[in-house]
Scaffold this motif. Sequence first.
Motif, PDB file in Angstrom:
ATOM      1  N   ALA A  38       0.825  -1.208   0.000  1.00  6.11           N
ATOM      2  CA  ALA A  38       0.000   0.000   0.000  1.00  6.11           C
ATOM      3  C   ALA A  38       0.861   1.262   0.000  1.00  6.11           C
ATOM      4  O   ALA A  38       0.589   2.211  -0.739  1.00  6.11           O
ATOM      5  N   LEU A  39       1.922   1.265   0.798  1.00  3.69           N
ATOM      6  CA  LEU A  39       2.783   2.447   0.902  1.00  3.69           C
ATOM      7  C   LEU A  39       3.449   2.783  -0.432  1.00  3.69           C
ATOM      8  O   LEU A  39       3.575   3.958  -0.785  1.00  3.69           O
ATOM      9  N   ARG A  40       3.853   1.765  -1.177  1.00  3.52           N
ATOM     10  CA  ARG A  40       4.489   2.035  -2.473  1.00  3.52           C
ATOM     11  C   ARG A  40       3.528   2.703  -3.447  1.00  3.52           C
ATOM     12  O   ARG A  40       3.962   3.403  -4.352  1.00  3.52           O
ATOM     13  N   ALA A  48      -1.393   4.424   4.045  1.00  3.87           N
ATOM     14  CA  ALA A  48      -1.037   3.023   3.777  1.00  3.87           C
ATOM     15  C   ALA A  48      -1.546   2.124   4.901  1.00  3.87           C
ATOM     16  O   ALA A  48      -2.055   1.021   4.653  1.00  3.87           O
ATOM     17  N   GLU A  49      -1.420   2.600   6.133  1.00  3.05           N
ATOM     18  CA  GLU A  49      -1.925   1.845   7.289  1.00  3.05           C
ATOM     19  C   GLU A  49      -3.440   1.665   7.178  1.00  3.05           C
ATOM     20  O   GLU A  49      -3.968   0.574   7.404  1.00  3.05           O
ATOM     21  N   ASP A  50      -4.146   2.741   6.810  1.00  6.07           N
ATOM     22  CA  ASP A  50      -5.602   2.666   6.647  1.00  6.07           C
ATOM     23  C   ASP A  50      -5.989   1.699   5.530  1.00  6.07           C
ATOM     24  O   ASP A  50      -6.907   0.897   5.682  1.00  6.07           O
ATOM     25  N   VAL A  51      -5.291   1.791   4.412  1.00 10.05           N
ATOM     26  CA  VAL A  51      -5.581   0.911   3.288  1.00 10.05           C
ATOM     27  C   VAL A  51      -5.345  -0.540   3.681  1.00 10.05           C
ATOM     28  O   VAL A  51      -6.149  -1.429   3.378  1.00 10.05           O
ATOM     29  N   LEU A  76      -5.155 -11.528  -1.264  1.00 16.17           N
ATOM     30  CA  LEU A  76      -5.114 -10.403  -0.342  1.00 16.17           C
ATOM     31  C   LEU A  76      -4.330  -9.232  -0.939  1.00 16.17           C
ATOM     32  O   LEU A  76      -4.720  -8.068  -0.807  1.00 16.17           O
ATOM     33  N   LYS A  77      -3.244  -9.536  -1.623  1.00 16.46           N
ATOM     34  CA  LYS A  77      -2.428  -8.489  -2.237  1.00 16.46           C
ATOM     35  C   LYS A  77      -3.218  -7.765  -3.322  1.00 16.46           C
ATOM     36  O   LYS A  77      -3.133  -6.544  -3.456  1.00 16.46           O
ATOM     37  N   LYS A  78      -4.011  -8.503  -4.079  1.00 11.25           N
ATOM     38  CA  LYS A  78      -4.812  -7.874  -5.135  1.00 11.25           C
ATOM     39  C   LYS A  78      -5.830  -6.925  -4.513  1.00 11.25           C
ATOM     40  O   LYS A  78      -6.044  -5.815  -5.019  1.00 11.25           O
ATOM     41  N   ILE A  79      -6.444  -7.339  -3.413  1.00 12.69           N
ATOM     42  CA  ILE A  79      -7.378  -6.460  -2.704  1.00 12.69           C
ATOM     43  C   ILE A  79      -6.644  -5.200  -2.249  1.00 12.69           C
ATOM     44  O   ILE A  79      -7.126  -4.080  -2.435  1.00 12.69           O
ATOM     45  N   THR A  80      -5.462  -5.377  -1.682  1.00 14.06           N
ATOM     46  CA  THR A  80      -4.671  -4.247  -1.182  1.00 14.06           C
ATOM     47  C   THR A  80      -4.287  -3.298  -2.317  1.00 14.06           C
ATOM     48  O   THR A  80      -4.407  -2.077  -2.179  1.00 14.06           O
ATOM     49  N   VAL A  81      -3.839  -3.850  -3.428  1.00 11.46           N
ATOM     50  CA  VAL A  81      -3.455  -3.013  -4.578  1.00 11.46           C
ATOM     51  C   VAL A  81      -4.661  -2.232  -5.089  1.00 11.46           C
ATOM     52  O   VAL A  81      -4.573  -1.021  -5.342  1.00 11.46           O
ATOM     53  N   ILE A  85      -4.918   1.837  -5.094  1.00  8.52           N
ATOM     54  CA  ILE A  85      -5.102   2.648  -6.306  1.00  8.52           C
ATOM     55  C   ILE A  85      -6.303   3.572  -6.141  1.00  8.52           C
ATOM     56  O   ILE A  85      -6.242   4.747  -6.503  1.00  8.52           O
ATOM     57  N   ILE A  86      -7.382   3.060  -5.564  1.00  5.72           N
ATOM     58  CA  ILE A  86      -8.559   3.902  -5.308  1.00  5.72           C
ATOM     59  C   ILE A  86      -8.175   5.051  -4.385  1.00  5.72           C
ATOM     60  O   ILE A  86      -8.508   6.218  -4.643  1.00  5.72           O
ATOM     61  N   SER A  87      -7.444   4.751  -3.325  1.00 10.03           N
ATOM     62  CA  SER A  87      -7.013   5.779  -2.379  1.00 10.03           C
ATOM     63  C   SER A  87      -6.091   6.793  -3.057  1.00 10.03           C
ATOM     64  O   SER A  87      -6.237   8.001  -2.866  1.00 10.03           O
TER      65      SER A  87
END
Length: 186
Positions: A38-40, A48-51, A76-81, A85-87
Amino acid sequence: MTPTITYIDELVVRCRQGDQRAQMEIYNKYYKAMYNTALRIVKDPAEAEDVMQEAFIKAFSKINSFQGKSTFGAWLKKITVNLSIISFNKQSKFQNVSYEDQFKYETEEAQGVDIKEEETNSKVKRILKAMKGIKESYQIALNLHLIEGYDYEEICEILEISSANCRTLISRAKESLRNKLLEYEV
């Protein structure tokens, strides 16, 4: 031949049954990687913490939709990515992140650093600095492709672009990064 059941598969089954300890074990296993992912993309430690937290909440609430076509970590990574991106798209201005924040969890456990590692870290910092100097769309594409390891097809799906546009975007992003790195060497 039946597929091998892994410990993570067992945890997923327990999560489907509402086992909070299993959820905590999964969280502890993946939170650092999801935070860094998320941070990247969002480039802000708090965001990133919120995401990351939102990704886990979404994953646990939708655990029954996990079909096992990929590993749980990849799902899980796909959900995070996607959430990242939305954020990122919602953010109105670009914020700089220090290198210490960017590698917060990755370097916590590092003890001694030899000369070769210092040289590698210097190169990584130079590349990350150069990436901050290219267009945001290029940054996202390169993060997904080079850092997160997504292939072109997955990037097309995530960014909702055609295959030709994806290849062009990544090619131009790489060229832009090369040019930026050359500027820093002068």
